[in-house]
Every structure is written in structure tokens, then in C-alpha cells.
Design a protein around this motif. Structure first.
Motif, PDB file in Angstrom:
ATOM      1  N   GLY A   1      -7.126   5.542  -1.953  1.00 20.42           N
ATOM      2  CA  GLY A   1      -7.758   5.171  -3.212  1.00 20.42           C
ATOM      3  C   GLY A   1      -7.217   5.868  -4.439  1.00 20.42           C
ATOM      4  O   GLY A   1      -7.873   5.911  -5.468  1.00 20.42           O
ATOM      5  N   LEU A   2      -5.990   6.401  -4.350  1.00 21.12           N
ATOM      6  CA  LEU A   2      -5.435   7.166  -5.479  1.00 21.12           C
ATOM      7  C   LEU A   2      -4.408   6.396  -6.296  1.00 21.12           C
ATOM      8  O   LEU A   2      -4.426   6.437  -7.516  1.00 21.12           O
ATOM      9  CB  LEU A   2      -4.709   8.408  -4.939  1.00 21.12           C
ATOM     10  CG  LEU A   2      -5.489   9.641  -4.612  1.00 21.12           C
ATOM     11  CD1 LEU A   2      -4.545  10.661  -4.018  1.00 21.12           C
ATOM     12  CD2 LEU A   2      -6.145  10.195  -5.851  1.00 21.12           C
ATOM     13  N   CYS A   3      -3.486   5.737  -5.586  1.00 18.71           N
ATOM     14  CA  CYS A   3      -2.264   5.310  -6.261  1.00 18.71           C
ATOM     15  C   CYS A   3      -2.328   3.910  -6.857  1.00 18.71           C
ATOM     16  O   CYS A   3      -1.491   3.567  -7.679  1.00 18.71           O
ATOM     17  CB  CYS A   3      -1.087   5.395  -5.286  1.00 18.71           C
ATOM     18  SG  CYS A   3      -1.118   4.116  -4.015  1.00 18.71           S
ATOM     19  N   THR A   4      -3.262   3.099  -6.431  1.00 20.57           N
ATOM     20  CA  THR A   4      -3.461   1.696  -6.858  1.00 20.57           C
ATOM     21  C   THR A   4      -2.394   0.728  -6.350  1.00 20.57           C
ATOM     22  O   THR A   4      -2.334  -0.414  -6.816  1.00 20.57           O
ATOM     23  CB  THR A   4      -3.603   1.531  -8.397  1.00 20.57           C
ATOM     24  OG1 THR A   4      -2.341   1.802  -9.027  1.00 20.57           O
ATOM     25  CG2 THR A   4      -4.674   2.428  -8.989  1.00 20.57           C
ATOM     26  N   ALA A   5      -1.543   1.167  -5.420  1.00 22.68           N
ATOM     27  CA  ALA A   5      -0.524   0.248  -4.885  1.00 22.68           C
ATOM     28  C   ALA A   5      -1.167  -0.970  -4.228  1.00 22.68           C
ATOM     29  O   ALA A   5      -0.564  -2.037  -4.166  1.00 22.68           O
ATOM     30  CB  ALA A   5       0.357   0.971  -3.872  1.00 22.68           C
ATOM     31  N   CYS A   6      -2.394  -0.815  -3.750  1.00 21.10           N
ATOM     32  CA  CYS A   6      -3.062  -1.890  -3.021  1.00 21.10           C
ATOM     33  C   CYS A   6      -4.017  -2.677  -3.922  1.00 21.10           C
ATOM     34  O   CYS A   6      -4.823  -3.452  -3.433  1.00 21.10           O
ATOM     35  CB  CYS A   6      -3.851  -1.303  -1.847  1.00 21.10           C
ATOM     36  SG  CYS A   6      -5.207  -0.252  -2.430  1.00 21.10           S
TER      37      CYS A   6
ATOM     38  N   TYR B   1       0.853  -1.192   0.000  1.00 21.89           N
ATOM     39  CA  TYR B   1       0.000   0.000   0.000  1.00 21.89           C
ATOM     40  C   TYR B   1       0.883   1.235   0.000  1.00 21.89           C
ATOM     41  O   TYR B   1       2.075   1.156   0.290  1.00 21.89           O
ATOM     42  CB  TYR B   1      -0.960   0.030   1.202  1.00 21.89           C
ATOM     43  CG  TYR B   1      -0.288   0.299   2.523  1.00 21.89           C
ATOM     44  CD1 TYR B   1       0.282  -0.733   3.256  1.00 21.89           C
ATOM     45  CD2 TYR B   1      -0.205   1.602   3.035  1.00 21.89           C
ATOM     46  CE1 TYR B   1       0.901  -0.481   4.466  1.00 21.89           C
ATOM     47  CE2 TYR B   1       0.415   1.858   4.247  1.00 21.89           C
ATOM     48  CZ  TYR B   1       0.971   0.819   4.954  1.00 21.89           C
ATOM     49  OH  TYR B   1       1.589   1.067   6.139  1.00 21.89           O
ATOM     50  N   SER B   2       0.263   2.362  -0.339  1.00 19.64           N
ATOM     51  CA  SER B   2       0.999   3.620  -0.305  1.00 19.64           C
ATOM     52  C   SER B   2       0.093   4.722   0.217  1.00 19.64           C
ATOM     53  O   SER B   2       0.131   5.067   1.382  1.00 19.64           O
ATOM     54  CB  SER B   2       1.534   3.934  -1.702  1.00 19.64           C
ATOM     55  OG  SER B   2       2.280   5.104  -1.687  1.00 19.64           O
ATOM     56  N   CYS B   3      -0.803   5.256  -0.644  1.00 23.10           N
ATOM     57  CA  CYS B   3      -1.541   6.474  -0.275  1.00 23.10           C
ATOM     58  C   CYS B   3      -2.657   6.229   0.744  1.00 23.10           C
ATOM     59  O   CYS B   3      -3.038   7.110   1.485  1.00 23.10           O
ATOM     60  CB  CYS B   3      -2.134   7.123  -1.515  1.00 23.10           C
ATOM     61  SG  CYS B   3      -3.516   6.195  -2.226  1.00 23.10           S
ATOM     62  N   GLN B   4      -3.197   5.038   0.786  1.00 22.01           N
ATOM     63  CA  GLN B   4      -4.317   4.671   1.664  1.00 22.01           C
ATOM     64  C   GLN B   4      -5.555   5.539   1.451  1.00 22.01           C
ATOM     65  O   GLN B   4      -6.359   5.725   2.359  1.00 22.01           O
ATOM     66  CB  GLN B   4      -3.904   4.722   3.140  1.00 22.01           C
ATOM     67  CG  GLN B   4      -3.126   3.477   3.554  1.00 22.01           C
ATOM     68  CD  GLN B   4      -2.899   3.414   5.034  1.00 22.01           C
ATOM     69  OE1 GLN B   4      -2.041   4.117   5.556  1.00 22.01           O
ATOM     70  NE2 GLN B   4      -3.660   2.601   5.719  1.00 22.01           N
TER      71      GLN B   4
ATOM     72  N   CYS C   1      -7.483  -0.546   0.104  1.00 15.44           N
ATOM     73  CA  CYS C   1      -7.414   0.541   1.092  1.00 15.44           C
ATOM     74  C   CYS C   1      -8.741   1.286   1.226  1.00 15.44           C
ATOM     75  O   CYS C   1      -8.940   2.017   2.196  1.00 15.44           O
ATOM     76  CB  CYS C   1      -6.295   1.520   0.766  1.00 15.44           C
ATOM     77  SG  CYS C   1      -6.624   2.604  -0.629  1.00 15.44           S
TER      78      CYS C   1
HETATM   79  S1  FES Z   1      -2.903   2.419  -1.153  1.00 11.55           S
HETATM   80 FE1  FES Z   1      -3.111   3.882  -2.746  1.00 11.55          FE
HETATM   81  S2  FES Z   1      -4.933   3.254  -3.727  1.00 11.55           S
HETATM   82 FE2  FES Z   1      -4.810   1.958  -2.043  1.00 11.55          FE
END
Ligand code: FES
Ligand SMILES: Cc1cc2nc3c(=O)[nH]c(=O)nc-3n(C[C@H](O)[C@H](O)[C@H](O)COP(=O)(O)OP(=O)(O)OC[C@H]3O[C@@H](n4cnc5c(N)ncnc54)[C@H](O)[C@@H]3O)c2cc1C
Length: 367
Positions: free
Chosen positions: A318-323, A313-316, A353
Motif C-alpha cells: 500500500g505504499l508505492c501505488t503501482a497497483c 504491482y511493486s511493494c504489495q 494490493c
Molecule cells: S503494489 Fe505498492 S501500493 Fe500496491
């Protein structure tokens, strides 16, 4: 594929960064001031090859005041032209990490990062002969810089137009690099600056991007199959999206990367009282299978992290799609849907996230 079963009921253990092999220790090679409020951070070439695509980001995993904080930063280097991965960070007013990076990062320091991720990417092919229109605002230039370098290096018959919006002349990040690229690749790259507050001597476009400016830029309109890529402040992205729609550009020709919500707070749970109950979710990640019991007021990611499961995860928010993961079964409700394209949603992708299970049979595969 065989999955080992793992279940923890105690919510005490914290996730252990580095335990899954998706983390890297990068050594800072140099920190360079790009503008009064932006720095670029070049890392040494990692010992273990770090594959990435232009448009992807790394996540800095920092300890600040005894707490782990994560932020995504797009790579402005290109794997086609640069030996060392580089990011550029612009200070955000009262921002924790951007100011920390600008004030504290020094060459020789080792920084923990989550490996490159993201879907704001293109597939390059020397045979391509395409038109790509890039709209960047402020720090939104970072993925565009990487994309421009890759396009000009690989696709000699393609053409990029960069429309770069900034507050004023002084806040243009990579101004000289862009000039050099434009001079080196005159048949492949055109850079157009748009300034909110230009100096009196400015001969370029000024004010916020609008239909008149676009009409003037596109006196010979882009081809119908031109691709548009947008990255910048939320307002600019929204406005640009509307302007392109007004020009008849199809939504599937537009790619977007958002760096922030207008107000960057975690979205409130969208699960209604009627929908809400504790539901078990199965998560498959890294060859393992985890089961988590998700209460209605928590997201799937929050619950998993609370149980010591080290998911990406990264931004937590809903922006970056890391999760991002794919729901193989069951129904998942997202508090925030902007991070995913309509085709990703149709294929069943979800963001853990901001995701809540709505049925008892949710199985999510990540990676
Ligand atoms: S952690 Fe960035 S979209 Fe879910
Ligand atoms: C996929 C992705 C790639 C990114 N790439 C880059 C990059 O290449 N370069 C870069 O500088 N940043 C990039 N960002 C933004 C970065 O991750 C941080 O959000 C940003 O640096 C602010 O973090 P902070 O800790 O300083 O601010 P925070 O402490 O998180 O926020 C402080 C305040 O500033 C507001 N805010 C947060 N971010 C922004 C913003 N970008 N613009 C305006 N207001 C904001 C918040 O709403 C909050 O009120 C990217 C974000 C994403 C999701």
C-alpha cells in the motif's frame, strides 16, 4: 472500448512477467558507490524510449534464490537532463534486495524492470515562477534529485529549497552533485543539510528536524502558495508533516512519497467477519477484462496474481501505488490508506494490493 472476457478458476498458474508489455529489460551501464552504504545504478539508454517523469520510480523484478522479488526504486536521473535512467539504492539492514543490488549488480547485466510509475510528480512549465520546498531523509533524496534537475533545467524563474536530513556527513548521498547544482543554479537552488551526528567542525544544523530549525531556515517565510514535497523515513515524514501543519501549511500543498512502513509487513486484512464473503470483482487492464472471486482473507491483487493474471504491482503493502486503479462501481475497503491522497480517494482510486471488495458490483479500471 471492447474488452475480451477472461476467467480462470484454477489458482495454479503464475503470472508471466513480460507478457503484457509493461516490462523492460534494462542493461546496467555502471554501478557507482555513492556512500559506504549506497550505490547508484545507471542503465544504458533503452532501445525503446522509456518515458518517465521526475519523481517516478521503476520496479526491479529480480530472481533471488529461485523466487521473484520486486522492489521500487525512484529514478534520480531527470528526463530533462540525463540520457540514461539511473536509480540509487541504499542498503537496509537485513534487507534482501537493497543488499543484493549493492553486492551483485555489475555493468553489462540485464535487469527486468516494470515501467516507470508513481504520482510524486510535478508538471513543469518554463513560465512558472514558484517556490518548492523539498524535505528529504537518507535515500529519500532520489526523487528529489530528479525533481531538482528538472526544475533548474526547465523553470528558470522557480526556486527550490532542499532540506536534506542525514545521520552524519558520510551518509549524505549525492553530496558533491548537490554542491555542483547549487553552484550552477544559485538563484534557483538552496541546499540545507541537517545532521543527526555532525562532526565537531560542523557549522550547519544538527539534531532531528524541529520547529526551531525550521524557524531559522524560514526567517523569511515561504509564500502561501509554496509547494512542499516530502520523502524519507516514516518518522521524519510524520514529524515534518506535523511541523508544517503547525506552521499553517495546508494539507493540499504537501506531497509525500513513502519508501517504507516502520515495520514493513503486509497489513492485516481489515475486512470484518460481518463484511467478509467471497465476492466477484471485475478488473479492466490493458484492454482486457478479468473476473476474480476474492475471498475475505485475500486482497484483490493476491487473488488476481494467484489466478495467473499479470497485474502491475511493486511493494504489495500500500505504499508505492503501482497497483492503483479506479473503482468505477462498488465499494472497496483498503487495509492501508496512506499511499493515496484524500483527493485520490475521493475520486475513487483504490490500491489492489491492500484492497478488498465490500460489495458484489466492484469494477476496477487500472492504467
Ligand atoms: S503494489 Fe505498492 S501500493 Fe500496491
Ligand atoms: C515508491 C518507492 C520508491 C523507493 N525508492 C527507493 C530509492 O530510490 N532508493 C532506495 O534505496 N529505496 C527505495 N525504496 C525502498 C525500496 O523499495 C526497498 O523497500 C528497500 O530497498 C528495502 O528493500 P530490501 O529488500 O532490502 O528490504 P526488505 O527485505 O524488504 O526488508 C528488510 C527489513 O528492513 C525494513 N525496511 C524495508 N525498507 C526500509 C527502508 N527503506 N528503511 C528502513 N527500513 C526498511 C523492513 O521493515 C524489514 O524489516 C522505495 C520504495 C518505494 C515504495
Amino acid at each position: 472500448m471492447a474488452f475480451s472476457f477472461f476467467k480462470k478458476s484454477a489458482a495454479s498458474e503464475q503470472p508471466k512477467s513480460g507478457s503484457t508489455g509493461h516490462y523492460r529489460d534494462l542493461v546496467i551501464r555502471s554501478v557507482k558507490s555513492e556512500t559506504a552504504d549506497a550505490v547508484s545504478v545507471e542503465f544504458e539508454k533503452p532501445d525503446r524510449a522509456m518515458d518517465y517523469q521526475s519523481g517516478q520510480f521503476i520496479t526491479l523484478v529480480l530472481q533471488i534464490d529461485g523466487k521473484e522479488v520486486r522492489r521500487a526504486y525512484s529514478l534520480c536521473s531527470s528526463p530533462a537532463t540525463d540520457a540514461n535512467p539511473t536509480v540509487a539504492v541504499k542498503r537496509v539492514k537485513n534487507g534482501l534486495v537493497s543488499n543484493w543490488v549493492a553486492d551483485n549488480f555489475k555493468s553489462g547485466q540485464t535487469i527486468k524492470v516494470l515501467e516507470p510509475m508513481g504520482h510524486f510528480t510535478l508538471k513543469y512549465n518554463p513560465d512558472n515562477q514558484r517556490q518548492i520546498i523539498l524535505f528529504a531523509g537518507g535515500s529519500g533524496i532520489t526523487p528529489m534529485m530528479s525533481i531538482i534537475k528538472s526544475i533548474t533545467a526547465i523553470e528558470l524563474k522557480s526556486h527550490c529549497t532542499l532540506i536534506y536530513c542525514n545521520r552524519d556527513l558520510e551518509s549524505i548521498i549525492f553530496k558533491r552533485d548537490l554542491e555542483q547544482l547549487e553552484q550552477t543554479f544559485p538563484s534557483q537552488l538552496k541546499v540545507i543539510h541537517v545532521l543527526d551526528n555532525p562532526p565537531a567542525s560542523w557549522k550547519g544544523y544538527s539534531g532531528y528536524l524541529n520547529a526551531t530549525i525550521l524557524d531559522s531556515i524560514f526567517q523569511s517565510p515561504p509564500s502561501a502558495d509554496a509547494l512542499y514535497m516530502l520523502c524519507g523515513p516514516e518518522q521524519m515524514m510524520k514529524l515534518t508533516g506535523e511541523l508544517l501543519a503547525g506552521r499553517g501549511v495546508q494539507a493540499d500543498k504537501i506531497m509525500k512519497e513513502s519508501f517504507s512502513h516502520e515495520v514493513q509487513t503486509k497489513p492485516a486484512s481489515s475486512v470484518s467477519e460481518k463484511e467478509g464473503k467471497v465476492r466477484e470483482v471485475t478488473i479492466r487492464y490493458d484492454g482486457q477484462e478479468f473476473k476474480v472471486s476474492v475471498p475475505p482473507d485475500k486482497t484483490i491483487l493476491e487473488t488476481a496474481l494467484g489466478q495467473g493474471i499479470d497485474l502491475p504491482y511493486s511493494c504489495q503493502s500500500g505504499l508505492c501505488t503501482a497497483c492503483r486503479g479506479k473503482a468505477l462501481s462498488g465499494k472497496v475497503k483498503l487495509d492501508e490508506e496512506d499511499g493515496l491522497s484524500s483527493s485520490e480517494m475521493a475520486e475513487g482510486y483504490v490500491l489492489t494490493c491492500v484492497g478488498h471488495p465490500l460489495t458484489d458490483d466492484v469494477v476496477i479500471e487500472i492504467g
